[in-house]
Motif scaffolding. Sequence first.
Motif, PDB file in Angstrom:
ATOM      1  N   SER A  35       1.252  17.093  38.413  1.00 47.63           N
ATOM      2  CA  SER A  35       1.702  18.122  37.645  1.00 47.63           C
ATOM      3  C   SER A  35       0.828  19.089  36.937  1.00 47.63           C
ATOM      4  O   SER A  35       1.002  20.284  36.959  1.00 47.63           O
ATOM      5  CB  SER A  35       2.850  17.532  36.619  1.00 47.63           C
ATOM      6  OG  SER A  35       3.727  16.797  37.416  1.00 47.63           O
ATOM      7  N   SER A  36      -0.291  18.429  36.287  1.00 41.47           N
ATOM      8  CA  SER A  36      -1.285  19.378  35.571  1.00 41.47           C
ATOM      9  C   SER A  36      -1.986  20.240  36.560  1.00 41.47           C
ATOM     10  O   SER A  36      -2.131  21.528  36.094  1.00 41.47           O
ATOM     11  CB  SER A  36      -2.189  18.547  34.913  1.00 41.47           C
ATOM     12  OG  SER A  36      -3.227  19.197  34.532  1.00 41.47           O
ATOM     13  N   SER A  37      -2.228  19.695  37.634  1.00 41.18           N
ATOM     14  CA  SER A  37      -2.907  20.635  38.922  1.00 41.18           C
ATOM     15  C   SER A  37      -1.862  21.880  39.092  1.00 41.18           C
ATOM     16  O   SER A  37      -2.352  22.965  39.243  1.00 41.18           O
ATOM     17  CB  SER A  37      -3.271  19.982  39.982  1.00 41.18           C
ATOM     18  OG  SER A  37      -3.628  20.612  40.949  1.00 41.18           O
ATOM     19  N   ILE A  38      -0.763  21.421  39.186  1.00 38.14           N
ATOM     20  CA  ILE A  38       0.451  22.302  39.620  1.00 38.14           C
ATOM     21  C   ILE A  38       0.526  23.354  38.675  1.00 38.14           C
ATOM     22  O   ILE A  38       0.657  24.946  38.931  1.00 38.14           O
ATOM     23  CB  ILE A  38       1.760  21.818  40.117  1.00 38.14           C
ATOM     24  CG1 ILE A  38       1.668  20.889  41.368  1.00 38.14           C
ATOM     25  CG2 ILE A  38       2.895  22.687  40.282  1.00 38.14           C
ATOM     26  CD1 ILE A  38       2.692  20.146  41.755  1.00 38.14           C
ATOM     27  N   ARG A  39       0.482  23.208  37.323  1.00 39.10           N
ATOM     28  CA  ARG A  39       0.813  24.118  36.449  1.00 39.10           C
ATOM     29  C   ARG A  39      -0.548  25.077  36.080  1.00 39.10           C
ATOM     30  O   ARG A  39      -0.148  26.098  36.014  1.00 39.10           O
ATOM     31  CB  ARG A  39       0.878  23.207  35.091  1.00 39.10           C
ATOM     32  CG  ARG A  39       2.069  22.660  34.639  1.00 39.10           C
ATOM     33  CD  ARG A  39       2.450  22.209  33.305  1.00 39.10           C
ATOM     34  NE  ARG A  39       1.473  21.375  33.017  1.00 39.10           N
ATOM     35  CZ  ARG A  39       1.724  20.043  33.135  1.00 39.10           C
ATOM     36  NH1 ARG A  39       2.603  19.499  33.751  1.00 39.10           N
ATOM     37  NH2 ARG A  39       0.733  19.221  32.642  1.00 39.10           N
ATOM     38  N   THR A  40      -1.855  24.472  36.531  1.00 39.17           N
ATOM     39  CA  THR A  40      -2.960  25.155  36.466  1.00 39.17           C
ATOM     40  C   THR A  40      -2.782  26.373  37.604  1.00 39.17           C
ATOM     41  O   THR A  40      -2.925  27.470  37.545  1.00 39.17           O
ATOM     42  CB  THR A  40      -4.082  24.352  36.743  1.00 39.17           C
ATOM     43  OG1 THR A  40      -4.214  23.262  35.758  1.00 39.17           O
ATOM     44  CG2 THR A  40      -5.222  25.313  36.907  1.00 39.17           C
ATOM     45  N   GLN A  41      -2.155  26.184  38.774  1.00 39.41           N
ATOM     46  CA  GLN A  41      -1.934  26.808  40.046  1.00 39.41           C
ATOM     47  C   GLN A  41      -0.983  27.968  39.457  1.00 39.41           C
ATOM     48  O   GLN A  41      -1.167  29.007  40.050  1.00 39.41           O
ATOM     49  CB  GLN A  41      -1.551  26.010  41.095  1.00 39.41           C
ATOM     50  CG  GLN A  41      -2.800  25.133  41.585  1.00 39.41           C
ATOM     51  CD  GLN A  41      -3.996  25.911  42.063  1.00 39.41           C
ATOM     52  OE1 GLN A  41      -3.877  27.021  42.657  1.00 39.41           O
ATOM     53  NE2 GLN A  41      -5.222  25.339  41.852  1.00 39.41           N
ATOM     54  N   GLN A  42      -0.056  27.440  38.915  1.00 38.26           N
ATOM     55  CA  GLN A  42       1.040  28.530  38.561  1.00 38.26           C
ATOM     56  C   GLN A  42       0.592  29.772  37.494  1.00 38.26           C
ATOM     57  O   GLN A  42       0.874  30.687  37.819  1.00 38.26           O
ATOM     58  CB  GLN A  42       2.456  27.594  37.974  1.00 38.26           C
ATOM     59  CG  GLN A  42       3.110  26.990  38.939  1.00 38.26           C
ATOM     60  CD  GLN A  42       4.332  26.159  38.132  1.00 38.26           C
ATOM     61  OE1 GLN A  42       4.234  25.711  37.022  1.00 38.26           O
ATOM     62  NE2 GLN A  42       5.239  26.052  39.002  1.00 38.26           N
ATOM     63  N   ARG A  43      -0.304  29.113  36.632  1.00 38.73           N
ATOM     64  CA  ARG A  43      -0.899  29.924  35.364  1.00 38.73           C
ATOM     65  C   ARG A  43      -1.600  31.084  36.371  1.00 38.73           C
ATOM     66  O   ARG A  43      -1.716  32.255  36.158  1.00 38.73           O
ATOM     67  CB  ARG A  43      -1.680  29.136  34.476  1.00 38.73           C
ATOM     68  CG  ARG A  43      -0.821  28.803  33.280  1.00 38.73           C
ATOM     69  CD  ARG A  43      -1.856  28.133  32.418  1.00 38.73           C
ATOM     70  NE  ARG A  43      -2.390  27.038  32.552  1.00 38.73           N
ATOM     71  CZ  ARG A  43      -2.432  25.648  32.616  1.00 38.73           C
ATOM     72  NH1 ARG A  43      -1.108  25.372  32.519  1.00 38.73           N
ATOM     73  NH2 ARG A  43      -3.352  24.969  33.112  1.00 38.73           N
ATOM     74  N   GLY A  44      -2.670  30.489  37.280  1.00 40.62           N
ATOM     75  CA  GLY A  44      -3.526  31.390  38.091  1.00 40.62           C
ATOM     76  C   GLY A  44      -2.612  32.467  38.888  1.00 40.62           C
ATOM     77  O   GLY A  44      -2.807  33.617  39.110  1.00 40.62           O
ATOM     78  N   LEU A  45      -1.393  31.861  39.560  1.00 38.75           N
ATOM     79  CA  LEU A  45      -0.501  32.756  40.097  1.00 38.75           C
ATOM     80  C   LEU A  45       0.279  33.846  39.120  1.00 38.75           C
ATOM     81  O   LEU A  45       0.333  35.181  39.566  1.00 38.75           O
ATOM     82  CB  LEU A  45       0.409  32.178  40.910  1.00 38.75           C
ATOM     83  CG  LEU A  45       0.325  31.197  41.992  1.00 38.75           C
ATOM     84  CD1 LEU A  45       1.397  30.424  42.500  1.00 38.75           C
ATOM     85  CD2 LEU A  45      -0.111  32.319  43.197  1.00 38.75           C
ATOM     86  N   ASP A  46       0.387  33.417  37.961  1.00 39.64           N
ATOM     87  CA  ASP A  46       1.029  34.399  36.978  1.00 39.64           C
ATOM     88  C   ASP A  46      -0.077  35.557  36.551  1.00 39.64           C
ATOM     89  O   ASP A  46       0.140  36.641  36.470  1.00 39.64           O
ATOM     90  CB  ASP A  46       1.313  33.692  35.711  1.00 39.64           C
ATOM     91  CG  ASP A  46       2.672  32.717  35.698  1.00 39.64           C
ATOM     92  OD1 ASP A  46       3.323  33.139  36.565  1.00 39.64           O
ATOM     93  OD2 ASP A  46       2.757  31.980  34.903  1.00 39.64           O
ATOM     94  N   ARG A  47      -1.147  35.078  36.427  1.00 34.95           N
ATOM     95  CA  ARG A  47      -2.331  36.096  36.179  1.00 34.95           C
ATOM     96  C   ARG A  47      -2.517  36.943  37.231  1.00 34.95           C
ATOM     97  O   ARG A  47      -2.718  38.164  37.257  1.00 34.95           O
ATOM     98  CB  ARG A  47      -3.817  35.265  36.142  1.00 34.95           C
ATOM     99  CG  ARG A  47      -3.983  34.643  34.706  1.00 34.95           C
ATOM    100  CD  ARG A  47      -5.280  34.035  34.258  1.00 34.95           C
ATOM    101  NE  ARG A  47      -5.940  33.135  35.194  1.00 34.95           N
ATOM    102  CZ  ARG A  47      -5.681  31.867  35.019  1.00 34.95           C
ATOM    103  NH1 ARG A  47      -4.971  31.484  34.127  1.00 34.95           N
ATOM    104  NH2 ARG A  47      -6.144  30.960  35.914  1.00 34.95           N
TER     105      ARG A  47
END
Length: 191
Positions: free
Chosen positions: A19-31
Amino acid sequence: MFNIFAKKPTPEELVRKWSSSIRTQQRGLDRQASTLKQEEKKAERTIKQLAKRGDTASCKILAKELIQCRRQRTRIATNKAQLNSISMELNYQVSKLKVVGSLQKSTQVMKSVNRLMSVPQLQRTLGEMSREMMKAGVIDEMTEDMMDGLDEDEEEEEDEVERVLAQVTDGLLGEIGQVPVAVSHVEVSEA
């Protein structure tokens, strides 16, 4: 390096890590999405400026770039939604594992209780007690006592209903004499 003596992570720990890895990926997508949005705005401003000058060829090129930016933002939003779906599915699977574990524990408890208590023997014991109580007349007396208690409860309930009716309707219904007056009315004389 992989340690063969290391403790195997629990499903909860794995899900937390994923889940931590997924949240990191989601933040990257938001950027990336916000960067693309800025690029879209810049391209729109440039298209407007070029249109004022009459440069249609450059406007068409920038319009194609604008369309690509919008498509890319749509893909990013789709990817982010898929990542969110994966995260929720992981949490669902962990909660399902917890339910399965608790069901296994309750099954073990039930097996232990069944081993300790023999149902046929319990039924025989209860049947014997029932026969003995019938002989002693205990059941009949208990039934009569319970019925008498019900009659008393009904009389008390009727009295309470009469009191409430009298109190609520200011004496129009029920017996007003039995209702204690809790609030005294103060008469105001007119001058």
